[in-house]
Design a protein around this motif. Structure first.
Motif, PDB file in Angstrom:
ATOM      1  N   LYS A   9      -2.399   5.589   5.405  1.00 38.61           N
ATOM      2  CA  LYS A   9      -2.652   4.148   5.409  1.00 38.61           C
ATOM      3  C   LYS A   9      -1.484   3.357   4.809  1.00 38.61           C
ATOM      4  CE  LYS A   9      -7.534   5.132   4.354  1.00 38.61           C
ATOM      5  NZ  LYS A   9      -8.578   4.964   3.290  1.00 38.61           N
TER       6      LYS A   9
ATOM      7  N   THR B  26       0.884   5.545   0.057  1.00 38.14           N
ATOM      8  CA  THR B  26       0.204   6.832   0.228  1.00 38.14           C
ATOM      9  C   THR B  26       0.986   7.897  -0.529  1.00 38.14           C
ATOM     10  OG1 THR B  26      -0.689   6.287   2.415  1.00 38.14           O
ATOM     11  CG2 THR B  26      -0.506   8.622   1.855  1.00 38.14           C
TER      12      THR B  26
ATOM     13  N   GLU C 194      -3.422   5.335  -1.927  1.00 37.04           N
ATOM     14  CA  GLU C 194      -4.115   6.403  -1.224  1.00 37.04           C
ATOM     15  C   GLU C 194      -3.469   7.730  -1.619  1.00 37.04           C
ATOM     16  OE1 GLU C 194      -5.108   7.911   3.337  1.00 37.04           O
ATOM     17  OE2 GLU C 194      -3.189   6.936   2.894  1.00 37.04           O
TER      18      GLU C 194
ATOM     19  N   LYS D 105       0.850  -1.193   0.000  1.00 37.86           N
ATOM     20  CA  LYS D 105       0.000   0.000   0.000  1.00 37.86           C
ATOM     21  C   LYS D 105       0.888   1.245   0.000  1.00 37.86           C
ATOM     22  CE  LYS D 105      -4.183   1.992   0.898  1.00 37.86           C
ATOM     23  NZ  LYS D 105      -5.479   1.708   0.261  1.00 37.86           N
TER      24      LYS D 105
END
Length: 484
Positions: A136, A53, A83, A51
């Protein structure tokens, strides 16, 4: 006689300090060339995609916010793993535009949030830390408003975090408007030297290097372990870079991945950027040099880390050497100083040779011709030496603790001469305070040319010619900005 000797001692010391920093550049040249003989293994993205950001720190970016958000949303990365934080400290009409664009992207399924603080505490560093607290992603990519990341940016750089101690990966800056004017060509030329020789050389030599504030990716745990973003200097990126590396984190520079950006097309914007970088580096050196020498990192890293952080002091000595050069011309021809002294001073020409090689190699690495280098290098030197006055003020402000706000660099979203910036609401069209001083200095160094002809002594003639050209160029662009 005493005043003559005193001036010559000060002149010699200034030249010697400049020479020391030049020797440091020679070391980086060596490691850059050595790196080119090594075959680099390029990692690839594994199946377990992390993930990420993406943080976009904004402050009144009316002209570029739309293209920035569009380019980030075009990144070739799974939506569910991406994100986007728009860290918006704006206080003008750009807020309305930004909110509309974000709403459109949210409707398209993007995980994009608009984070607007009620108080702009800590400027960019404060905004980044505020977003980090709720991010996140395992990794944090950062882009300033004037950058346009390529679609494969994340796909190319995330794989370099293949070791647990890699804390930051930095890409090279590209330029979308380098050919806009002579001013942008000079800026691009200088930045290419930094992002080619210096960053690669530091990285390959195992020395401290720095995150350049944008177009790079951090491991979130690295930022947190290093103490987070702090705003007690104007160069929060340089500060965090050293705190992280002193904690044992490793950095990776990827020269082959370029992230295009817009160079300032207006002189006052360029000045504010230079002032912030220079003053911030001095503030960071005051904060971090003592920490480097306390750390168990080896003598080589301590020496070159110190030279790196204190590099901005060179502007002060370049300006001092420039001012003293005309009195030195008088002393040489009217004084009673032994000529051997002036002959020995020629050893400092080695420093000029090193600087020339530094930018010549960077020029060839960009596949530019020798003709292009010959045209641009003298002008680059001229403008760089002329900027020493403006940057010396920034050095002294940083040295003596004069605090100032984080002054953003206005963005223009223009790439060719047909597009002007007269209607840009962020541009200050008045003459800067430095204008009259720089006009005087252009005339001052013109007298150096006159006296060289009078004395038939042309040893400093090229030096004074470049200074006259540089200060005249700054004067010209100041007037042009006022009339724009």
């Amino acid at each position: 006689m005493i005043w003559q000797v005193s001036l010559l001692i000060l002149y010699t010391v200034s030249l010697f300090i400049i020479f020391i920093f030049s020797v440091g550049q020679a070391y980086l040249i060596f490691f850059y060339l050595k790196s080119k003989r090594e075959k680099e293994i390029i990692p690839v993205l594994q199946n377990d995609i992390p993930k990420v950001t993406v943080q976009l720190p904004l402050y009144n970016e009316l002209y570029v916010v739309e293209r920035l958000i569009n380019s980030v949303c075009d990144l070739n990365y799974p939506k569910e793993k991406l994100e986007i934080q728009v860290l918006d400290d704006s206080d003008d009409d750009s807020l309305i535009l930004t909110k509309r664009i974000i709403a459109e992207k949210q409707a398209q399924g993007f995980d994009i949030v608009h984070i607007a603080r009620t108080k702009n505490i800590g400027f960019k560093a404060g905004a980044l830390q505020n977003g980090l607290n709720i991010a996140k992603g395992e990794f944090i990519a950062i882009f300033d408003a004037d950058f346009l990341p390529e679609k494969d940016f994340l796909i190319q750089l995330i794989p370099y975090f293949n070791q647990a101690k890699i804390g930051m990966v930095q890409s090279r800056w590209g330029h979308i408007n380098k050919d806009y004017s002579l001013l942008t060509k000079v800026q691009g030329f200088g930045l290419d030297g930094h992002f080619t020789i210096e960053q690669t050389g530091r990285n390959k030599a195992g020395l401290f290097m720095n995150f350049n504030g944008t177009a790079g990716i951090w491991r979130k745990t690295c930022i947190m372990d290093a103490g987070g973003w702090q705003h007690d200097t104007l160069t929060e990126d340089l500060d965090l870079s050293y705190r992280a590396q002193l904690k044992g984190w490793q950095f990776q520079y990827v020269e082959d991945v370029a992230t295009p950006a817009e160079l300032p097309v207006e002189l006052n914007a360029f000045r504010s950027q230079q002032h912030r970088w220079t003053k911030g580096a001095i503030e960071t050196s005051k904060k971090m040099v003592k920490e480097i020498w306390k750390a168990d990192v080896g003598l080589k890293k301590k020496i070159f880390g110190t030279l790196h952080l204190m590099n901005s002091y060179v502007f002060l000595f370049v300006f001092l050497t420039s001012i003293l050069s005309i009195p030195v011309l008088f002393i040489k021809n009217e004084g009673n100083i032994n000529p051997i002294y002036f002959q020995l001073m020629s050893v400092f020409l080695i420093g000029f040779v090193i600087v020339t090689l530094f930018y010549l190699i960077a020029n060839f690495s960009k596949k530019e011709s020798l003709k292009a280098f010959a045209k641009l290098f003298p002008m680059f030197l001229s403008v760089s030496m002329a900027l020493s006055f403006h940057n010396s003020i920034a050095v002294l402000e940083g040295l003596f603790g004069f605090k100032s706000d984080f002054i953003r660099t206005p963005k223009f979203n223009i790439t060719n001469l047909k597009e002007g910036f007269k209607s840009n609401i962020y541009v200050k069209h008045g003459l800067p305070k430095a204008f009259y001083v720089e006009l005087f200095l252009s005339l001052y160094f013109f007298t150096g040319l006159v006296f060289a002809i009078y004395y038939k002594d042309f040893g400093l003639f090229p030096f004074h010619l470049m200074l006259f050209t540089g200060f005249s160029t700054l004067t010209f662009y100041s007037v042009k900005s006022k009339l724009a």
